[in-house]
Design an enzyme around this catalytic site. Structure first.
Site, PDB file in Angstrom:
ATOM      1  N   CYS A  19      42.589  36.853  28.161  1.00  0.00           N
ATOM      2  CA  CYS A  19      41.820  36.492  27.292  1.00  0.00           C
ATOM      3  C   CYS A  19      40.453  35.634  27.526  1.00  0.00           C
ATOM      4  O   CYS A  19      40.697  35.286  28.735  1.00  0.00           O
ATOM      5  CB  CYS A  19      42.490  35.661  26.041  1.00  0.00           C
ATOM      6  SG  CYS A  19      44.193  36.349  25.561  1.00  0.00           S
ATOM      7  N   GLY A  46      38.665  40.353  27.426  1.00  0.00           N
ATOM      8  CA  GLY A  46      39.664  40.961  26.508  1.00  0.00           C
ATOM      9  C   GLY A  46      38.898  41.677  25.325  1.00  0.00           C
ATOM     10  O   GLY A  46      38.080  41.218  24.773  1.00  0.00           O
ATOM     11  N   GLY A 121      45.888  32.630  28.697  1.00  0.00           N
ATOM     12  CA  GLY A 121      47.174  32.344  29.667  1.00  0.00           C
ATOM     13  C   GLY A 121      48.638  32.874  29.210  1.00  0.00           C
ATOM     14  O   GLY A 121      48.682  33.679  28.343  1.00  0.00           O
ATOM     15  N   CYS A 257      43.299  30.199  39.657  1.00  0.00           N
ATOM     16  CA  CYS A 257      43.610  31.665  39.839  1.00  0.00           C
ATOM     17  C   CYS A 257      42.405  32.435  40.799  1.00  0.00           C
ATOM     18  O   CYS A 257      41.410  32.385  40.392  1.00  0.00           O
ATOM     19  CB  CYS A 257      43.648  32.541  38.786  1.00  0.00           C
ATOM     20  SG  CYS A 257      43.601  34.186  38.762  1.00  0.00           S
ATOM     21  N   TYR A 263      37.728  39.310  40.575  1.00  0.00           N
ATOM     22  CA  TYR A 263      37.365  40.574  39.800  1.00  0.00           C
ATOM     23  C   TYR A 263      37.156  39.979  38.099  1.00  0.00           C
ATOM     24  O   TYR A 263      36.385  40.337  37.652  1.00  0.00           O
ATOM     25  CB  TYR A 263      38.602  41.441  39.651  1.00  0.00           C
ATOM     26  CG  TYR A 263      38.381  42.485  38.595  1.00  0.00           C
ATOM     27  CD1 TYR A 263      37.418  43.460  38.477  1.00  0.00           C
ATOM     28  CD2 TYR A 263      39.522  42.516  37.422  1.00  0.00           C
ATOM     29  CE1 TYR A 263      37.352  44.288  37.497  1.00  0.00           C
ATOM     30  CE2 TYR A 263      39.377  43.239  36.477  1.00  0.00           C
ATOM     31  CZ  TYR A 263      38.331  44.291  36.328  1.00  0.00           C
ATOM     32  OH  TYR A 263      38.204  45.055  35.502  1.00  0.00           O
ATOM     33  N   SER A 305      32.457  46.322  39.543  1.00  0.00           N
ATOM     34  CA  SER A 305      33.108  45.228  40.014  1.00  0.00           C
ATOM     35  C   SER A 305      32.900  45.100  41.456  1.00  0.00           C
ATOM     36  O   SER A 305      33.186  44.363  42.144  1.00  0.00           O
ATOM     37  CB  SER A 305      34.528  45.283  39.621  1.00  0.00           C
ATOM     38  OG  SER A 305      35.080  46.542  39.848  1.00  0.00           O
ATOM     39  N   ASP A 367      35.672  48.667  46.774  1.00  0.00           N
ATOM     40  CA  ASP A 367      35.967  48.088  45.520  1.00  0.00           C
ATOM     41  C   ASP A 367      36.596  46.890  45.717  1.00  0.00           C
ATOM     42  O   ASP A 367      36.772  46.175  46.684  1.00  0.00           O
ATOM     43  CB  ASP A 367      37.422  49.033  44.983  1.00  0.00           C
ATOM     44  CG  ASP A 367      37.362  49.288  43.553  1.00  0.00           C
ATOM     45  OD1 ASP A 367      36.431  48.451  43.042  1.00  0.00           O
ATOM     46  OD2 ASP A 367      38.047  49.900  42.902  1.00  0.00           O
ATOM     47  N   ASP A 368      36.511  46.212  44.535  1.00  0.00           N
ATOM     48  CA  ASP A 368      37.127  44.788  44.585  1.00  0.00           C
ATOM     49  C   ASP A 368      38.524  44.700  44.953  1.00  0.00           C
ATOM     50  O   ASP A 368      39.029  43.666  45.752  1.00  0.00           O
ATOM     51  CB  ASP A 368      36.708  44.005  43.107  1.00  0.00           C
ATOM     52  CG  ASP A 368      37.651  44.843  42.125  1.00  0.00           C
ATOM     53  OD1 ASP A 368      38.513  44.263  41.599  1.00  0.00           O
ATOM     54  OD2 ASP A 368      36.857  45.671  41.339  1.00  0.00           O
ATOM     55  N   CYS A 404      52.065  39.290  38.613  1.00  0.00           N
ATOM     56  CA  CYS A 404      51.239  37.964  37.993  1.00  0.00           C
ATOM     57  C   CYS A 404      52.104  37.599  36.610  1.00  0.00           C
ATOM     58  O   CYS A 404      52.463  38.427  35.842  1.00  0.00           O
ATOM     59  CB  CYS A 404      49.747  37.987  37.762  1.00  0.00           C
ATOM     60  SG  CYS A 404      49.438  36.339  36.971  1.00  0.00           S
ATOM     61  N   CYS A 453      45.965  29.687  43.407  1.00  0.00           N
ATOM     62  CA  CYS A 453      47.036  30.540  43.297  1.00  0.00           C
ATOM     63  C   CYS A 453      46.653  31.779  43.862  1.00  0.00           C
ATOM     64  O   CYS A 453      45.592  32.309  43.556  1.00  0.00           O
ATOM     65  CB  CYS A 453      47.524  30.785  41.808  1.00  0.00           C
ATOM     66  SG  CYS A 453      48.850  31.973  41.526  1.00  0.00           S
ATOM     67  N   CYS A 456      49.709  36.911  43.439  1.00  0.00           N
ATOM     68  CA  CYS A 456      49.743  38.406  43.474  1.00  0.00           C
ATOM     69  C   CYS A 456      49.486  38.920  45.120  1.00  0.00           C
ATOM     70  O   CYS A 456      49.781  40.253  45.114  1.00  0.00           O
ATOM     71  CB  CYS A 456      48.800  38.835  42.509  1.00  0.00           C
ATOM     72  SG  CYS A 456      47.002  38.369  42.601  1.00  0.00           S
TER      73      CYS A 456
HETATM   74  S1  SF4 Z   1      49.195  35.591  40.719  1.00  0.00           S
HETATM   75 FE1  SF4 Z   1      47.138  36.450  41.265  1.00  0.00          FE
HETATM   76  S2  SF4 Z   1      46.253  37.059  39.127  1.00  0.00           S
HETATM   77 FE2  SF4 Z   1      48.136  35.728  38.725  1.00  0.00          FE
HETATM   78  S3  SF4 Z   1      47.166  33.499  38.385  1.00  0.00           S
HETATM   79 FE3  SF4 Z   1      48.038  33.894  40.614  1.00  0.00          FE
HETATM   80  S4  SF4 Z   1      46.010  34.635  41.675  1.00  0.00           S
HETATM   81 FE4  SF4 Z   1      45.752  34.794  39.465  1.00  0.00          FE
END
Ligand code: SF4
Length: 535
Positions: A19, A46, A121, A257, A263, A305, A367-368, A404, A453, A456
């Protein structure tokens, strides 16, 4: 509009942010119109539904529907929404149902006061909270985590008689990544999770007028000046009384994040003084140093991207950069289901190669990211069909290996190519002559200094994930960090917090009584409306 489920584009092979949110306090402007343009700038976050709520000093009105911002709002709709404050939301949506009921802003009543809430979120403990609220007799209209947050805010506000108190106590209970904006008839609120996982920025429009948004590109479009990020755990309140900030919950280790940098965010949005375009350009340069293709004829991007990173890759190695793929910019999400025959067109709905450019050449395609690998495979084949002599694929981010849980629509691990195959197996599946990814260290070196974070890519989850949330998401043999055995472990009981809220409220009233000298009898008859005015 009839409830319907959206189809995913056949060529859709990206992680999706859930979002975008926007909020504006601008009594001397036209906040609904500003929210409209703010959402236009955030549309990439979104495309499933869009909505705007306005507060006009007396009540809150909302208009929302499935579709793009331009499909949901007409000139007449905006003209019928005068006000002092507005919030807006565009939704991708994975948590809960995908119908009209899940569109936001979400309206809720707190006694006789209407609030509207918009959320970016995912709340990882929302199912346990929802079950507890239902047991307490609180009804729900959707299965979204956003409605859980709205209901909790209402519940605690009724007990504490202050909206900002209700928000702060709700934040004590919520786990996950969230950036939220909330409007009532005479005030705007904005708050962010204590790790700062999902983005939220603050901008100034003019004297006493403010904007909050998921990205700075939404500030630019309404003429607001960037001030700062909303701090992790911070609650902002803006009204006729001015701007007020307080710490709703203490901040926890910062976990921005990192995929926003790879991206999600628009390249023209800015973080810590640096555009996402420049960061991605640097990711391409770093990728070129880590994974060079010596003697390539041409570097191309997977538009749009992958473009900044492809430009950086070419610049670093002194290789020519060109356009090898043309993107159809009018492909959007649609209610129309493709037939099986049309599905086979796959990525060609969105991308078409330029044979005159790629024929006979050794191509590096940047690519990203690579998520499922299905799109990459089709593009590589298209380039070969168009006559490319060699196709070398490069990803400007590390291998996406883990799902994620904080607001991104990631497939479970069995759908992530990086979790299922070795590098050589991936190269073979995609059909490229060579394949290379940016290293995790390389990625961190290309973004502003801070806490991120990176779950992923690394499986190092910053917020504990309840069992109900991760069940069946991981392949056997993978050992992610920070899992919980039960969804109930993640929060204290709502009743327990409510008792604390009531005690705080009673203590505050006693202090107010002493200060004002008003006799006890009059205080006890404090009107409900005054008691809830949010100050
Ligand atoms: S897991 Fe990846 S996509 Fe999800 S918040 Fe963490 S860095 Fe972002």
């Amino acid at each position: 509009m009839t409830e319907a489920s959206w189809t995913r584009e056949p060529s859709d092979d990206k992680l999706h942010d859930e979002c975008g949110v926007f909020g504006v306090w601008a009594p001397s402007h036209d906040p609904a119109r500003m929210a409209y343009f703010g959402l236009r700038a955030l549309q990439h976050r979104g495309q499933e539904s869009a909505g705007i709520a306005v507060g006009d000093g007396r009540t809150v009105l909302v208009r929302k529907d499935l579709g793009l911002v331009t499909q949901v709002f007409s000139e007449a709709d905006l003209a019928a929404m005068p006000g002092k404050v507005a919030i807006g939301h565009c939704r991708y949506g994975t948590a809960g149902a995908k119908g009209w009921e899940s569109a936001q802003p979400h309206l809720s009543m707190i006694n006789d006061v209407i609030i509207a809430l918009a959320h970016n979120g995912t709340l990882v403990n929302f199912d346990a909270l929802r079950a507890e609220l239902i047991e307490m007799g609180i009804p729900f209209r959707s299965n979204t985590d956003s409605e859980v947050a709205a209901k909790l805010i209402g519940y605690f506000t009724q007990r504490g008689h202050r909206l900002r108190t209700g928000i702060a106590h709700t934040m004590r209970m919520l786990e996950g990544g969230y950036a939220m904006v909330l409007a009532r008839e005479n005030a705007l609120y904005a708050f962010r999770d204590p790790h700062g996982i999902r983005p939220l920025v603050l901008g100034r429009l003019g004297e006493g007028e403010w904007v909050v948004a998921s990205e700075t590109c939404a500030l630019d479009i309404v003429g607001a000046t960037y001030v700062r990020e909303v701090a992790p755990g911070e609650v902002i309140r803006i009204s006729d009384d001015g701007f007020r900030s307080e710490q709703g919950v203490p901040p926890r280790p910062h976990a921005d994040c990192i995929f926003e940098h790879v991206y999600f965010s628009r390249p023209d949005s800015v973080k810590d003084g640096s555009s996402f375009y420049l960061m991605r350009h640097n990711m391409g340069r770093r990728l070129a140093r880590e994974m060079p293709v010596v003697g390539a004829d041409l570097v191309i991007s997977v538009p749009d991207s992958g473009t900044p990173a492809a430009e950086g890759y070419a610049a670093e190695l002194g290789l020519p950069y060109g356009t090898g793929l043309i993107k159809n910019r009018y492909v959007a999400r649609t209610f129309i289901q493709p037939t099986q025959a049309l599905r086979q067109m796959g990525v060609r709905l969105k991308l078409n190669p330029l044979p005159d450019v790629v024929r006979g050449k050794r191509i590096v395609m940047v690519d990203d990211s690579i998520v499922r690998g299905t799109t990459s495979k089709q593009i590589v084949q298209m380039l070969r069909d168009a006559g490319a002599a060699e196709v070398h694929m490069r990803s400007a981010s590390p291998t996406v290996t883990w799902p994620c849980f904080y607001g991104i629509d990631t497939a479970s691990q069995d759908q992530l190519i990086g979790a299922n195959m070795s590098l050589e197996e991936m190269r073979d599946y995609i059909g490229a002559d060579s394949l290379g990814f940016l290293s995790p260290r390389g990625l961190i070196d290309c973004v502003p200094h801070g806490g991120y974070c990176t779950a992923c890519f690394t499986g190092d989850y910053p917020v504990a994930i309840p069992h109900s949330f991760y069940e069946e998401k991981f392949l056997s043999g993978y050992k992610p960090h920070n899992l919980m055995q039960s969804s109930l472990e993640s929060h204290m009981g709502i009743d327990q917090v409510a008792r604390e809220v009531e005690q705080d409220s009673a203590a505050r009233l006693r202090v107010d009584e002493k200060r004002s000298g008003v006799d006890e009898k009059n205080e006890a008859t404090l009107s409900r409306k005054d008691g809830q005015d949010g100050r």
